[in-house]
Design a protein around this motif. Structure first.
Motif, PDB file in Angstrom:
ATOM      1  N   THR A   1       9.204  19.413 -97.558  1.00 36.96           N
ATOM      2  CA  THR A   1      10.112  20.539 -97.352  1.00 36.96           C
ATOM      3  C   THR A   1      11.515  19.989 -97.195  1.00 36.96           C
ATOM      4  O   THR A   1      11.726  18.953 -96.555  1.00 36.96           O
ATOM      5  CB  THR A   1       9.711  21.358 -96.113  1.00 36.96           C
TER       6      THR A   1
ATOM      7  N   LYS B   1      18.356  22.760 -97.597  1.00 32.49           N
ATOM      8  CA  LYS B   1      18.044  24.190 -97.695  1.00 32.49           C
ATOM      9  C   LYS B   1      19.307  25.008 -97.913  1.00 32.49           C
ATOM     10  O   LYS B   1      19.329  25.914 -98.747  1.00 32.49           O
ATOM     11  CB  LYS B   1      17.320  24.686 -96.434  1.00 32.49           C
TER      12      LYS B   1
ATOM     13  N   THR C   1       9.722  25.428-101.078  1.00 40.50           N
ATOM     14  CA  THR C   1       8.360  25.224-100.566  1.00 40.50           C
ATOM     15  C   THR C   1       7.536  24.210-101.346  1.00 40.50           C
ATOM     16  O   THR C   1       6.461  23.820-100.904  1.00 40.50           O
ATOM     17  CB  THR C   1       7.574  26.552-100.601  1.00 40.50           C
TER      18      THR C   1
ATOM     19  N   TRP D   1      15.988  33.268 -95.945  1.00 39.60           N
ATOM     20  CA  TRP D   1      14.859  32.335 -96.082  1.00 39.60           C
ATOM     21  C   TRP D   1      15.026  31.167 -95.128  1.00 39.60           C
ATOM     22  O   TRP D   1      16.105  30.598 -95.000  1.00 39.60           O
ATOM     23  CB  TRP D   1      14.749  31.837 -97.513  1.00 39.60           C
TER      24      TRP D   1
END
Length: 162
Positions: free
Chosen positions: A57, A63, A107, A161
């Motif tokens: 991840t 991210k 993911t 998210w």
């Protein structure tokens, strides 16, 4: 008159000693077989190690970079729609690709290859709802969806998210 010659043929058969094999060729053959098995075993282990899926991840910084990248792509898509550069159908297809790639990068689940049924089974309900919304306009000849609304929903999903 016939003369018979009586001859006795004596056949002698002597049994010979069993073959005696040298132990060295047998040992060499056993070693070669052992090495071949060992090589095959090592190759299989390496292949299995390559096949293992490692889910990594992204860290928080990554991210945010991924989110920013895909939100920028959605903004570009919106501009192309507003300028009538692409059709609604093409926009839905692009939107579907964008959300799938976004989910994949966040993911490491290869949802870009999944059908709607597959997506439902992986238990990411928001992705399922979005892709379900895209399906009809994406695959029909005449798109009857609200692409602007779909883009906004997709953007919101990407923004929140975690």
């Amino acid at each position: 008159m016939q003369t018979h010659i009586n001859q006795e043929i004596e056949l002698k058969t002597e049994l010979s000693n069993p073959f005696s094999y040298s132990i060295f060729p047998i040992l060499i053959l056993i070693i070669i077989i052992f090495l071949l098995i060992l090589i095959l075993f090592i190759r299989k282990k390496k292949k299995d190690a390559k096949k293992k899926i490692v889910i990594i991840t992204p860290n928080e910084k990554d991210k945010n970079a991924i989110k920013n990248f895909y939100i920028e792509k959605i903004n570009e898509l919106l501009v192309n729609i507003q300028k009538n550069i692409i059709s609604n159908r093409e926009a839905y297809q692009s939107l579907s690709k964008l959300i799938r790639m976004f989910i994949y990068e966040m993911t490491n689940i290869k949802v870009q290859n999944y059908t709607l049924g597959d997506i439902k089974n992986i238990n990411i309900p928001i992705l399922y709802e979005l892709v379900k919304e895209y399906y009809s306009p994406e695959f029909s000849r005449e798109s009857k969806g609200d692409i602007i609304s779909s883009i906004e929903k997709t953007r919101k999903v990407m923004e929140v998210w975690k």
